[in-house]
Design a protein around this motif. Structure first.
Motif, PDB file in Angstrom:
ATOM      1  N   THR A   1     -70.898   1.789  60.924  1.00  0.00           N
ATOM      2  CA  THR A   1     -71.531   0.485  61.113  1.00  0.00           C
ATOM      3  C   THR A   1     -72.562   0.484  62.237  1.00  0.00           C
ATOM      4  O   THR A   1     -73.515  -0.275  62.197  1.00  0.00           O
ATOM      5  CB  THR A   1     -70.467  -0.573  61.440  1.00  0.00           C
ATOM      6  OG1 THR A   1     -69.569  -0.016  62.400  1.00  0.00           O
ATOM      7  CG2 THR A   1     -69.714  -0.992  60.209  1.00  0.00           C
TER       8      THR A   1
ATOM      9  N   SER B   1     -74.488   2.970  63.099  1.00  0.00           N
ATOM     10  CA  SER B   1     -75.540   3.975  62.958  1.00  0.00           C
ATOM     11  C   SER B   1     -76.919   3.337  62.844  1.00  0.00           C
ATOM     12  O   SER B   1     -77.913   3.911  63.266  1.00  0.00           O
ATOM     13  CB  SER B   1     -75.269   4.881  61.758  1.00  0.00           C
ATOM     14  OG  SER B   1     -75.255   4.114  60.583  1.00  0.00           O
ATOM     15  N   ASP B   2     -76.971   2.122  62.283  1.00  0.00           N
ATOM     16  CA  ASP B   2     -78.269   1.426  62.191  1.00  0.00           C
ATOM     17  C   ASP B   2     -78.835   1.132  63.573  1.00  0.00           C
ATOM     18  O   ASP B   2     -80.031   0.949  63.745  1.00  0.00           O
ATOM     19  CB  ASP B   2     -78.122   0.089  61.458  1.00  0.00           C
ATOM     20  CG  ASP B   2     -77.792   0.308  60.004  1.00  0.00           C
ATOM     21  OD1 ASP B   2     -77.934   1.454  59.544  1.00  0.00           O
ATOM     22  OD2 ASP B   2     -77.382  -0.657  59.336  1.00  0.00           O
TER      23      ASP B   2
ATOM     24  N   SER C   1     -84.982  -2.356  66.863  1.00  0.00           N
ATOM     25  CA  SER C   1     -84.887  -0.903  66.755  1.00  0.00           C
ATOM     26  C   SER C   1     -86.260  -0.263  66.621  1.00  0.00           C
ATOM     27  O   SER C   1     -86.365   0.943  66.468  1.00  0.00           O
ATOM     28  CB  SER C   1     -83.979  -0.519  65.591  1.00  0.00           C
ATOM     29  OG  SER C   1     -84.342  -1.236  64.452  1.00  0.00           O
TER      30      SER C   1
ATOM     31  N   GLU D   1     -84.509  -9.546  55.808  1.00  0.00           N
ATOM     32  CA  GLU D   1     -84.140  -8.341  56.541  1.00  0.00           C
ATOM     33  C   GLU D   1     -83.408  -8.785  57.791  1.00  0.00           C
ATOM     34  O   GLU D   1     -83.768  -9.793  58.394  1.00  0.00           O
ATOM     35  CB  GLU D   1     -85.399  -7.588  56.955  1.00  0.00           C
ATOM     36  CG  GLU D   1     -85.730  -6.463  56.021  1.00  0.00           C
ATOM     37  CD  GLU D   1     -86.996  -5.754  56.431  1.00  0.00           C
ATOM     38  OE1 GLU D   1     -87.426  -5.924  57.591  1.00  0.00           O
ATOM     39  OE2 GLU D   1     -87.555  -5.059  55.581  1.00  0.00           O
TER      40      GLU D   1
END
Lengths: 320, 277, 425
Positions: free
Chosen positions: B60, B62-63, B219, C58
């Motif tokens: 979970t 890793s994003d 990110s 998103e």
């Protein structure tokens, strides 16, 4: 937050320009010098000078990020608010305590480490050297988490390992009070930065001429006497420069506090106070004023060191 | 040295190694604990598990973690490269040429090095959002330069002073211009110094936290130290201790590798000048 | 003939692929979410599908604790950042965002649709200046958790309302823990506000336009009573070691231990215990011993005023697709999404009807208690200056053991000084 290295203490060898047309040569050199050094200079200046000028400007306003329409000129009002507020002095006190404690311990411990490294046998020396670089290279945030997890009442092992010490038990809450929180914060800082100091001191140790040591030995001086009379005086420059840079570094402490206590129990440093006014409270005016005061404090410390302790940075930089 | 004395120095060495590695060993051990084991109050896990690593590498988190790792590497490497390039030129000029303003440049480097990062963060944040650099790679690379440039300039100019300059002069006598002499003769000689400087600059950029949390928000540019605060447990109220420990171990691996490979160079870089007083 | 048809089909499918991938014809909505177990991402995907290409959602993740979430969002919004369309806001923040003009007004029809059958407290928290400014998505509330064995042994009748004093006495008598959150964080406000509301007081009596007009209810006998209870709990021998740093997670772990007695906490503790049983790290008898009741009252006869938490979904005023964003919000907060989110992610729905869903009933034996608790739940102070109000509160009320009848008044004075810019925080 920032790590500093010791600036070179070497002296520049005078450049002996080859014979020929001296003025042409020196003009070309002048141009080339700025051409080569210019970009680095401009980048450094832009990234710091612009922000500090803007901070000084904003510090004169009452300016809340969510309410830009009501921005109003306050003059030095923000500074008055800060300097008359116990919170600021509390933060200064905490920062000074952390700085003094960590730098003092690091100096003594770092000196001991340097002595051991200097004497350590060649079989073990590379291993010691590699090990000592690890705390230096580890991210401050990681070190802060490691120490926090070790001392925390739920995830930690410290309480069960040191339960035999007076005052420590299974239920000791290290982050529950100011003194114990600061203790852990200082421990983490000391662990992380002592190796750096010890490397500088090791380099300083190497500078002490063997002849002097031998002469003192012949005169019948004890180990302690040699340490105080010969070794340390001869390392003064190295010690002072290491002290200056570590002090400035410690005074700007932010990461460890942010991770370990987030300022709870009066463990807020000046950097953290500035962060909270601007980033959390979005009070840009007040926060900028704290930032400016922090900057001035750092400049003051550097000034005191250079003037008071006669740390010769020009010499340290090889500029004499 | 007597055998007894030797033993003592040896013991001292071992103590130093323990001191340096202990917290690292602890966070490694922690990263192998299961969620239930985290509060077992002992140093070692009662059962070892890869669970925390799979959470951040494939699970979970890793994003969050993988892009952060990519950002950290990319941003730090670019910042290091730029900083080395700029300071290489600057250090050459300082070590080698005689020109007015040398003191100014060195003084500026010193001033920038002692500058409190927090004082820069807010104005930079305001500027970045006006010109669209907020939450971008360049938005972090530029402030990282302010961290790495001063040290790079010092370290490198110390290295450059040890270069046998007669060779440059010889080249110049042979008809090469100053620039050619620099490029053909000095650059190869200076390479080790540049390399060492690069490692130290990389450490410094890799260590940043304040810029990372203040100048990014997705990110797209968030580096690992800032991402550590974003992990979550199974619910928002559960502490993600295991995931943080695993991520901490992963970001420590590159610096440990660098240290093991280049320890001698790094020590030389950190102390250069002081040794040769 | 066939050839050209095939060619047309190829062209059409290529176009479709482009439309999906480029976002040229399918606008992308960015939803800033608080970290969860992946539930919001699932909902985003489902709604994107259901929109039939009208929009694609998103998700982008925010930090873990709510003040840090606010920091990120507010700084981006202050920069008129167009990249935010939807955001998951903790229930304490809509007033500040609305006041600053960061939230797109909720269209009349949407407001009507999403307000229907929603807990009143949840709606209150999403309302500012008498207008709905955000849409309730899920609503959290704390229950009083007890170990049935301990309550029995203490002779406490848990079917009747209980008070904090009774809990302290029972826990001390049985030498068991009373777990609450004494940490210097939002959770301390959650606790104090619940005490204050139960005592009949209000943290903010009247919220004005400007900070000077805010009328606080802290220098009142009700606030003194709330402080008294807080100090009594913190100083009792029933709280665990490290109470001043105890978080929700700490409490949950304490409640799984052998010393567990009573605890106030959010419902995630039940799901957590269940998953530990499944993983084999907790004995199945432990959660079987869990009992639940409404949040304790400060005095006999005073009402229970459980804390209200949760997430509202707001639409940024700077979004380029406000209409689509609100379309997406109505999809996200549908009852079946809320029900599934509650079952899979452990976050209780803000729609009353969801609690009748058989799956929810099965996953949450305490669903009815949660519903009842949400009906009684009281919001934390609603103000555009919440983070200042919270900061001042934490400065004076932490550590909770030091709280006395002066604390409320001191906090009020401090908050006034800070809000008028006369003092740092």
């Amino acid at each position: 937050m920032t790590q500093t290295t010791l600036p070179p203490t070497e002296k520049t060898q005078p450049v002996s320009a080859p014979r020929g047309s001296i003025s042409d040569r020196s003009r070309a050199e002048r141009k080339l010098g700025w051409l080569l050094a210019g970009p680095a200079f401009v980048v450094m200046l832009l990234v710091t000078a612009y922000p500090i000028v803007q901070a000084v400007y904003y510090s004169l306003f009452n300016y809340r990020l969510t309410d830009p329409d009501n921005r109003s000129f306050e003059g030095l009002g923000n500074y008055w608010v800060i300097l008359t507020d116990g919170v600021w002095w509390q933060a200064i006190l905490v920062t000074v305590i952390i700085t003094v404690v960590t730098v003092a311990v690091e100096l003594v411990l770092g000196f001991a480490l340097a002595l051991v490294m200097a004497k350590a046998l060649s079989s073990i020396r590379p291993v010691v050297r590699a090990a000592i670089l690890i705390p230096y290279a580890v991210i401050t945030v990681v070190s802060a988490f490691a120490w926090q997890f070790a001392f925390r009442i739920d995830t930690g092992f410290v309480n069960s390992w040191f339960a035999w010490l007076p005052g420590v038990s299974d239920t000791t809450d290290w982050f529950g009070g100011q003194a114990s929180s600061l203790f852990v914060i200082c421990l983490a800082e000391i662990w992380k930065t002592t190796p750096f100091i010890s490397l500088l001191l090791l380099a300083g140790l190497a500078q002490v001429p063997d002849v002097l040591q031998e002469a003192a030995k012949v005169d019948g001086a004890t180990w302690w006497q040699r340490m105080w009379r010969v070794t340390i005086p001869n390392m003064k420059a190295a010690i002072m420069v290491a002290l200056l840079f570590r002090t400035l570094d410690a005074f700007r402490i932010f990461d460890s506090i942010f991770i370990m206590t987030a300022g709870a129990n009066n463990t807020e440093s000046v950097s953290f106070l500035a962060y909270r006014q601007t980033i959390s409270r979005v009070e840009i005016g007040l926060g900028s004023a704290v930032s400016v005061l922090l900057f001035l404090s750092v400049v003051l410390i550097a000034f005191l060191f250079i003037k008071g302790f006669k740390v010769d940075l020009a010499q340290a930089r090889g500029e004499r | 040295m007597s055998t007894k004395e030797k033993t003592w120095w040896w013991v001292g060495g071992v103590l130093i190694i323990l001191y340096c590695l202990f917290p690292i060993a602890w966070i490694v051990s922690l990263s192998f604990k299961t969620t239930a084991d985290l509060a077992n109050k002992s140093f070692l896990p009662s059962a070892w598990t890869w669970e925390n690593y799979s959470t951040i590498l494939t699970g979970t988190a890793s994003d969050l973690f993988l892009p952060a790792l990519r950002n950290s590497f990319g941003i730090c490497l670019i910042a290091t490269a730029i900083s080395c390039l700029l300071s290489m030129f600057a250090a050459y000029a300082i070590a080698r040429l005689d020109f007015p303003g040398k003191k100014l440049i060195l003084g500026t480097a010193l001033g920038v090095a002692i500058f409190p990062v927090i004082s820069i963060v807010t104005p930079l944040f305001n500027l970045w959002r006006q010109i669209g650099l907020y939450d971008t790679w360049p938005g972090l690379i530029i402030p990282y330069l302010s961290l790495t440039l001063p040290i790079s300039i010092w370290t490198m100019s110390a290295f450059f002073r040890e270069i046998p300059w007669e060779m440059e002069q010889a080249a110049q006598v042979d008809g090469a211009t100053t620039w050619q002499a620099f490029r053909k003769v000095i650059v190869p000689l200076a390479a080790p110094g540049v390399f060492t400087t690069a490692i130290i600059a990389f450490f410094i950029a890799w260590n940043d936290f304040a810029y990372g949390i203040s100048l990014t928000s997705t990110s797209a540019a968030r580096p690992v130290p800032a991402a550590l605060g974003l992990f979550s447990g199974a619910s928002q109220f559960q502490d993600p201790t295991g995931a943080i420990a695993a991520a901490a171990v992963i970001v420590t691996i590159p610096v440990v590798v660098l240290v093991l490979l280049f320890q001698r160079r790094i020590v030389a870089g950190l102390t250069n000048g002081a040794v040769k007083g | 003939m066939l050839g050209s048809a095939a060619a047309a089909a190829v062209v059409a499918s290529t176009l479709a692929a482009c439309g999906g991938g480029e976002g040229g014809s399918t606008p992308t909505l960015t939803w800033y979410i608080n970290p969860d177990s992946g539930g919001q991402a699932t909902i985003a995907e489902r709604c994107s599908e259901q929109s039939n290409g009208a929009y694609r959602i998103e998700v982008a993740q925010l930090p873990r604790d709510s003040p840090a979430q606010r920091e990120q969002l507010i700084r981006r919004l202050a920069a008129n950042d167009e990249s935010i369309d939807l955001m998951s806001l903790d229930v304490v923040f809509p007033p500040e965002f609305a006041q600053a003009g960061f939230l797109a007004p909720v269209p009349e029809d949407v407001a009507q649709e999403v307000s229907e059958g929603v807990f009143e407290g949840a709606l209150d928290s999403a309302t500012w200046n008498d207008e709905l400014v955000a849409v309730p998505f899920w609503s959290n509330t704390q229950l009083l958790w007890y170990r049935k064995s301990v309550a029995d042994a203490a002779g406490l009748d848990m079917s009747q309302p209980v008070t904090w004093d009774q809990l302290i006495e029972a826990a001390e008598g049985q030498d068991k823990l009373l777990s609450a959150q004494g940490r210097r964080s939002e959770s301390l406000m959650v606790w104090f506000n619940a005490l204050l509301e139960s005592a009949g007081g209000q943290y903010i009596v009247e919220s004005g336009e400007s900070p000077e007009d805010i009328e606080f209810g802290l220098a009142t006998p009700e606030a003194d009573r709330a402080s008294e209870v807080m100090a009594a709990v913190a100083n009792s021998s029933a709280v665990g070691a490290g109470f001043t740093t105890a978080s929700e997670d700490t409490s949950a772990s304490e409640f799984e231990s052998d010393d567990a007695g009573f605890m106030v906490n959010w419902p995630f503790v039940y799901a957590q215990a269940q998953s530990k049983v499944e993983a084999g790290t907790l004995d199945a008898s432990v959660p079987e011993d869990y009992g639940w009741a409404l949040y304790p009252a400060v005095d006999e006869g005073t009402p229970s005023a459980p804390p209200l938490g949760g997430i509202d979904i707001a639409v940024s005023a700077f979004s380029r697709n406000v209409d689509l964003a609100y379309e997406a919000v109505t999809c996200i907060v549908q009852d079946d999404n809320q029900a599934e989110y509650m079952v899979t992610n452990g976050n209780p729905a803000s729609s009353v009807a969801v609690y009748d869903d058989p799956e929810v009933q099965e996953a949450y034996p305490m669903a009815d208690t949660i519903r009842e608790s949400l009906e009684l739940a009281a919001s934390r102070p609603l103000t555009a200056y919440y983070s200042e109000v919270l900061g001042c509160f934490l400065r004076e009320f932490h550590p909770p053991g030091s709280v006395n009848d002066q604390t409320g008044e001191r906090t009020e004075t401090l908050t006034r000084a800070v809000l008028s810019g006369e003092q740092l925080l």
